[in-house]
Design a protein around this motif. Structure first.
Motif, PDB file in Angstrom:
ATOM      1  N   VAL A 150      45.935  40.133  16.241  1.00 47.59           N
ATOM      2  CA  VAL A 150      45.203  39.261  17.157  1.00 47.59           C
ATOM      3  C   VAL A 150      46.084  38.937  18.363  1.00 47.59           C
ATOM      4  O   VAL A 150      47.311  39.012  18.292  1.00 47.59           O
ATOM      5  CB  VAL A 150      44.783  37.936  16.471  1.00 47.59           C
ATOM      6  CG1 VAL A 150      43.771  38.191  15.362  1.00 47.59           C
ATOM      7  CG2 VAL A 150      45.998  37.181  15.939  1.00 47.59           C
ATOM      8  N   THR A 151      45.442  38.585  19.451  1.00 48.00           N
ATOM      9  CA  THR A 151      46.167  38.130  20.624  1.00 48.00           C
ATOM     10  C   THR A 151      46.565  36.667  20.437  1.00 48.00           C
ATOM     11  O   THR A 151      46.092  35.994  19.517  1.00 48.00           O
ATOM     12  CB  THR A 151      45.303  38.253  21.891  1.00 48.00           C
ATOM     13  OG1 THR A 151      44.198  37.340  21.789  1.00 48.00           O
ATOM     14  CG2 THR A 151      44.775  39.674  22.054  1.00 48.00           C
ATOM     15  N   LYS A 153      45.721  34.117  22.297  1.00 50.17           N
ATOM     16  CA  LYS A 153      44.556  33.264  22.478  1.00 50.17           C
ATOM     17  C   LYS A 153      43.595  33.362  21.301  1.00 50.17           C
ATOM     18  O   LYS A 153      42.944  32.372  20.945  1.00 50.17           O
ATOM     19  CB  LYS A 153      43.833  33.609  23.787  1.00 50.17           C
ATOM     20  CG  LYS A 153      44.602  33.215  25.041  1.00 50.17           C
ATOM     21  CD  LYS A 153      44.910  31.715  25.054  1.00 50.17           C
ATOM     22  CE  LYS A 153      45.676  31.309  26.295  1.00 50.17           C
ATOM     23  NZ  LYS A 153      46.098  29.884  26.253  1.00 50.17           N
ATOM     24  N   GLU A 154      43.489  34.537  20.693  1.00 54.99           N
ATOM     25  CA  GLU A 154      42.634  34.667  19.510  1.00 54.99           C
ATOM     26  C   GLU A 154      43.195  33.861  18.355  1.00 54.99           C
ATOM     27  O   GLU A 154      42.438  33.238  17.589  1.00 54.99           O
ATOM     28  CB  GLU A 154      42.485  36.141  19.139  1.00 54.99           C
ATOM     29  CG  GLU A 154      41.597  36.922  20.094  1.00 54.99           C
ATOM     30  CD  GLU A 154      41.690  38.423  19.914  1.00 54.99           C
ATOM     31  OE1 GLU A 154      40.893  39.138  20.546  1.00 54.99           O
ATOM     32  OE2 GLU A 154      42.566  38.892  19.155  1.00 54.99           O
ATOM     33  N   LEU A 157      42.448  30.255  19.164  1.00 57.92           N
ATOM     34  CA  LEU A 157      41.021  30.014  19.002  1.00 57.92           C
ATOM     35  C   LEU A 157      40.659  29.840  17.533  1.00 57.92           C
ATOM     36  O   LEU A 157      39.935  28.898  17.149  1.00 57.92           O
ATOM     37  CB  LEU A 157      40.224  31.170  19.610  1.00 57.92           C
ATOM     38  CG  LEU A 157      38.704  31.146  19.412  1.00 57.92           C
ATOM     39  CD1 LEU A 157      38.098  29.899  20.039  1.00 57.92           C
ATOM     40  CD2 LEU A 157      38.073  32.406  20.013  1.00 57.92           C
ATOM     41  N   LEU A 158      41.172  30.728  16.679  1.00 60.29           N
ATOM     42  CA  LEU A 158      40.881  30.634  15.249  1.00 60.29           C
ATOM     43  C   LEU A 158      41.465  29.350  14.658  1.00 60.29           C
ATOM     44  O   LEU A 158      40.824  28.675  13.848  1.00 60.29           O
ATOM     45  CB  LEU A 158      41.433  31.859  14.519  1.00 60.29           C
ATOM     46  CG  LEU A 158      41.153  31.939  13.008  1.00 60.29           C
ATOM     47  CD1 LEU A 158      39.660  31.812  12.716  1.00 60.29           C
ATOM     48  CD2 LEU A 158      41.696  33.252  12.439  1.00 60.29           C
ATOM     49  N   HIS A 195      35.909  36.098  24.038  1.00 61.54           N
ATOM     50  CA  HIS A 195      37.007  35.833  23.103  1.00 61.54           C
ATOM     51  C   HIS A 195      36.472  35.574  21.697  1.00 61.54           C
ATOM     52  O   HIS A 195      37.034  36.073  20.713  1.00 61.54           O
ATOM     53  CB  HIS A 195      37.829  34.640  23.583  1.00 61.54           C
ATOM     54  CG  HIS A 195      38.760  34.959  24.703  1.00 61.54           C
ATOM     55  ND1 HIS A 195      40.042  35.434  24.500  1.00 61.54           N
ATOM     56  CD2 HIS A 195      38.601  34.883  26.048  1.00 61.54           C
ATOM     57  CE1 HIS A 195      40.634  35.633  25.669  1.00 61.54           C
ATOM     58  NE2 HIS A 195      39.778  35.315  26.627  1.00 61.54           N
ATOM     59  N   ASN A 198      35.222  38.936  20.239  1.00 66.36           N
ATOM     60  CA  ASN A 198      36.312  39.820  19.811  1.00 66.36           C
ATOM     61  C   ASN A 198      36.925  39.339  18.503  1.00 66.36           C
ATOM     62  O   ASN A 198      37.234  40.147  17.618  1.00 66.36           O
ATOM     63  CB  ASN A 198      37.392  39.876  20.894  1.00 66.36           C
ATOM     64  CG  ASN A 198      36.935  40.606  22.138  1.00 66.36           C
ATOM     65  OD1 ASN A 198      35.942  41.333  22.116  1.00 66.36           O
ATOM     66  ND2 ASN A 198      37.645  40.406  23.237  1.00 66.36           N
ATOM     67  N   LEU A 199      37.116  38.030  18.378  1.00 61.04           N
ATOM     68  CA  LEU A 199      37.694  37.482  17.151  1.00 61.04           C
ATOM     69  C   LEU A 199      36.785  37.720  15.959  1.00 61.04           C
ATOM     70  O   LEU A 199      37.249  38.153  14.892  1.00 61.04           O
ATOM     71  CB  LEU A 199      37.947  35.986  17.334  1.00 61.04           C
ATOM     72  CG  LEU A 199      38.518  35.250  16.115  1.00 61.04           C
ATOM     73  CD1 LEU A 199      39.894  35.795  15.741  1.00 61.04           C
ATOM     74  CD2 LEU A 199      38.597  33.753  16.395  1.00 61.04           C
ATOM     75  N   ARG A 200      35.501  37.468  16.109  1.00 58.79           N
ATOM     76  CA  ARG A 200      34.549  37.674  15.000  1.00 58.79           C
ATOM     77  C   ARG A 200      34.523  39.142  14.583  1.00 58.79           C
ATOM     78  O   ARG A 200      34.455  39.456  13.381  1.00 58.79           O
ATOM     79  CB  ARG A 200      33.159  37.206  15.432  1.00 58.79           C
ATOM     80  CG  ARG A 200      33.081  35.717  15.685  1.00 58.79           C
ATOM     81  CD  ARG A 200      31.766  35.296  16.295  1.00 58.79           C
ATOM     82  NE  ARG A 200      30.684  35.254  15.310  1.00 58.79           N
ATOM     83  CZ  ARG A 200      29.466  34.793  15.592  1.00 58.79           C
ATOM     84  NH1 ARG A 200      29.187  34.354  16.798  1.00 58.79           N
ATOM     85  NH2 ARG A 200      28.547  34.777  14.655  1.00 58.79           N
ATOM     86  N   LYS A 202      36.955  41.415  14.879  1.00 60.23           N
ATOM     87  CA  LYS A 202      38.193  41.769  14.190  1.00 60.23           C
ATOM     88  C   LYS A 202      38.183  41.268  12.745  1.00 60.23           C
ATOM     89  O   LYS A 202      38.607  41.976  11.828  1.00 60.23           O
ATOM     90  CB  LYS A 202      39.397  41.192  14.933  1.00 60.23           C
ATOM     91  CG  LYS A 202      39.724  41.909  16.236  1.00 60.23           C
ATOM     92  CD  LYS A 202      40.976  41.343  16.886  1.00 60.23           C
ATOM     93  CE  LYS A 202      41.332  42.100  18.160  1.00 60.23           C
ATOM     94  NZ  LYS A 202      42.566  41.595  18.799  1.00 60.23           N
TER      95      LYS A 202
END
Length: 230
Positions: A150-151, A153-154, A157-158, A195, A198-200, A202
């Protein structure tokens, strides 16, 4: 982590802001009582660094406001070396800790992390929810014991979702928490959608469940009751 630094010494404030920025924190500054009150009225923060002596007011009055308005932020008092009474008053009014000037920035960082762990993470460095584990020391995410790429920011965010389970978070609040002052004058917050998307994706690709719900017209909610035994 998003920090509000209330400090009228601009040179010290700039040093703290730069140091915390290098540690991937969002750090906003207020140089006066009035400025701090305005920021606290419209923004949320994980921790507040609170200098007692301000040019137009007293930091303890701000602490009273924080507690009266039930602002759920950790508070670390910055005090002068001989201000024992202020330290005691601050702790009695609900501050989480204090640090005495002059101080070393790594010590300040350690105290902030300790406050955040106590208030948001039950005292642990890892944040766990079902198959998801976040390590806040290494900024790593694991899904079913497998490391997820993950980045920065990801990851943030999580983490923001996890410490706010079952709360609806608007796009604006997410943007403000992760990017701070940079989002104040934006016309929209559509970039937050990408964002979250993308997180969901991954997490799903790694075999994890999708706990993030889109609340149309409002924002997003991490559903802490979904896919559990409750």
């Amino acid at each position: 982590m998003k920090i509000l630094l209330i400090e009228d010494n601009r040179e010290l404030a700039q040093s703290i802001t730069y140091y915390l920025g290098e540690e991937h924190y969002i750090c906003e500054c207020a140089y006066s009582y009035k400025d701090a009150l305005e920021r606290l009225s419209f923004n949320s923060y994980d921790c507040i660094l609170l200098d007692i002596m301000l040019p137009d007011g007293n930091g303890l009055q701000l602490l009273n406001y924080i507690k009266k308005e039930k602002i759920n932020s950790g508070v670390l008092i910055i005090s002068a070396k001989d201000a024992l009474d202020d330290k005691i008053s601050g702790l009695e009014k609900g501050a989480d800790d204090y640090i005495t000037k002059p101080f070393h920035l790594p010590e300040l960082h350690a105290r902030l992390r300790a406050i955040y762990r106590r208030k948001k993470m039950d005292g642990y460095n890892d944040v766990k929810f079902n198959e998801i584990v976040l390590n806040t020391d290494t900024y790593e995410v694991f899904i079913k014991n497998n490391r997820l790429e993950v980045t920065q920011k990801e990851f943030e965010l999580l983490l923001y979702f996890l410490v706010n389970k079952n709360r609806v978070l608007s796009k604006q609040s997410i943007a403000n928490h992760l990017w701070g002052d940079y989002t104040d004058n934006l016309a929209n917050f559509d970039f937050v959608y990408q964002h979250v998307k993308n997180l969901r994706k991954k997490i799903a690709t790694a075999g994890g469940n999708d706990y993030v719900e889109t609340i149309y017209g409002l924002g997003y909610k991490f559903n802490g009751l979904k896919y559990t035994d409750l």
